[in-house]
Motif scaffolding. Structure first.
Motif, PDB file in Angstrom:
ATOM      1  N   LYS A  18       1.087  -1.158   0.373  1.00  0.00           N
ATOM      2  CA  LYS A  18       0.276  -0.230  -0.020  1.00  0.00           C
ATOM      3  C   LYS A  18       0.879   1.396   0.252  1.00  0.00           C
ATOM      4  N   SER A  20       0.837   5.188  -0.164  1.00  0.00           N
ATOM      5  CA  SER A  20      -0.473   6.917   0.183  1.00  0.00           C
ATOM      6  C   SER A  20      -0.259   7.424  -0.868  1.00  0.00           C
ATOM      7  N   ASP A 147      -6.507   2.084   2.662  1.00  0.00           N
ATOM      8  CA  ASP A 147      -6.526   1.280   3.161  1.00  0.00           C
ATOM      9  C   ASP A 147      -7.587   0.021   3.053  1.00  0.00           C
ATOM     10  N   MET A 164       2.247  -2.150   4.419  1.00  0.00           N
ATOM     11  CA  MET A 164       1.411  -0.379   4.628  1.00  0.00           C
ATOM     12  C   MET A 164       3.487   0.861   5.154  1.00  0.00           C
ATOM     13  N   MET A 202      -3.677   1.940  10.540  1.00  0.00           N
ATOM     14  CA  MET A 202      -4.004   2.061   8.841  1.00  0.00           C
ATOM     15  C   MET A 202      -5.850   2.070   9.853  1.00  0.00           C
ATOM     16  N   ALA A 206     -10.603  -1.368   8.431  1.00  0.00           N
ATOM     17  CA  ALA A 206      -9.209  -2.276   7.381  1.00  0.00           C
ATOM     18  C   ALA A 206      -7.888  -3.206   8.529  1.00  0.00           C
TER      19      ALA A 206
END
Length: 243
Positions: A18, A20, A147, A164, A202, A206
């Motif tokens: 993931k 951002s 998320d 993440m 997160m 999620a």
């Protein structure tokens, strides 16, 4: 009779990364080419060893929740944010292909000229063939954070872990390390503790999805030479969040 590979029987490590929107902007509005190129190179270094799917945010363009605070319809603001994620997908795809990586973008909002429609089985086939798959347009629905989409996509493509990537912090801390000098980085954290103490690793939807489906998450910092490569390969980095 030939043995058909079961969906859950993949042999290589498979991860959902993931990223951002802030990562793409390098702290600014829009896309910062040098930053995205550097991330693409780190992902490219793992191709052939690890199957990589990616969910990208759109915060460097629009944030639905923030736009709606200034009086805009929340649904419409969220759709604008989703379109922002697709722009990031295309930027990352371009730099990955420049690095010699076969890439597919799948969008939850149909836009045939720039991306495939999101089809989980097809995404899995791409991963098995060593392609990097980038998921855009969030869930295709308002009120969902990227998320939550990262957790959902990870479960659908049977990823082994959710990674993440964070800007400005290298894991989960006992307090905000920018404000509290006594804050300590946690090596491990349970979902129950994170939810109980309201630790915002997160969003909570999620986290609950990951907890209920026993999917581990690694929270790590983008800063640092080769951190993305290390996280994808499964080296010890950041904070592991699990049951």
């Amino acid at each position: 009779m030939a043995h058909v590979l079961n969906e859950t029987e993949h042999t290589r490590r498979r991860v959902l990364l993931k990223l951002s929107g802030e990562v793409f902007g390098g702290g600014k509005l829009g896309v910062d080419p040098d930053t995205v190129r550097a991330v693409a190179k780190q992902i490219a270094a793992t191709v052939g060893e690890v199957e990589v799917a990616i969910v990208v945010g759109g915060g460097n363009f629009f944030r639905g929740a923030e736009l709606s605070q200034s009086g805009m319809d929340r649904s419409r603001a969220d759709y604008m944010g989703m379109l922002g994620t697709v722009m990031n997908c295309l930027a990352l795809q371009d730099f990955l292909e420049q690095a010699g990586v076969e890439t597919r973008v799948q969008s939850a909002i149909t836009m045939g000229q720039v991306a495939e429609a999101y089809i989980p089985r097809r995404a899995i086939r791409h991963l098995e063939k060593g392609r990097v798959v980038i998921f855009g347009a969030g869930a295709g629905l308002p009120y969902f954070s990227t998320d939550t989409v990262a957790a959902q996509r990870a479960l659908e493509v049977h990823a082994d872990e959710v990674l993440m990537a964070k800007s400005g912090v290298d894991g989960v801390y006992t307090a905000d390390p920018h404000k509290d000098p006594t804050a300590k980085r946690l090596e491990t954290l349970t979902y129950d503790d994170a939810l109980r103490q309201d630790i915002r690793v997160m969003d909570q939807t999620a986290m609950t999805m990951c907890k209920d489906n026993d999917l581990n998450m690694v929270v790590f910092g983008m800063e640092g030479e080769g951190n993305v490569t290390r996280a994808i390969r499964g080296e010890k980095i950041g904070t592991i969040v699990s049951n």
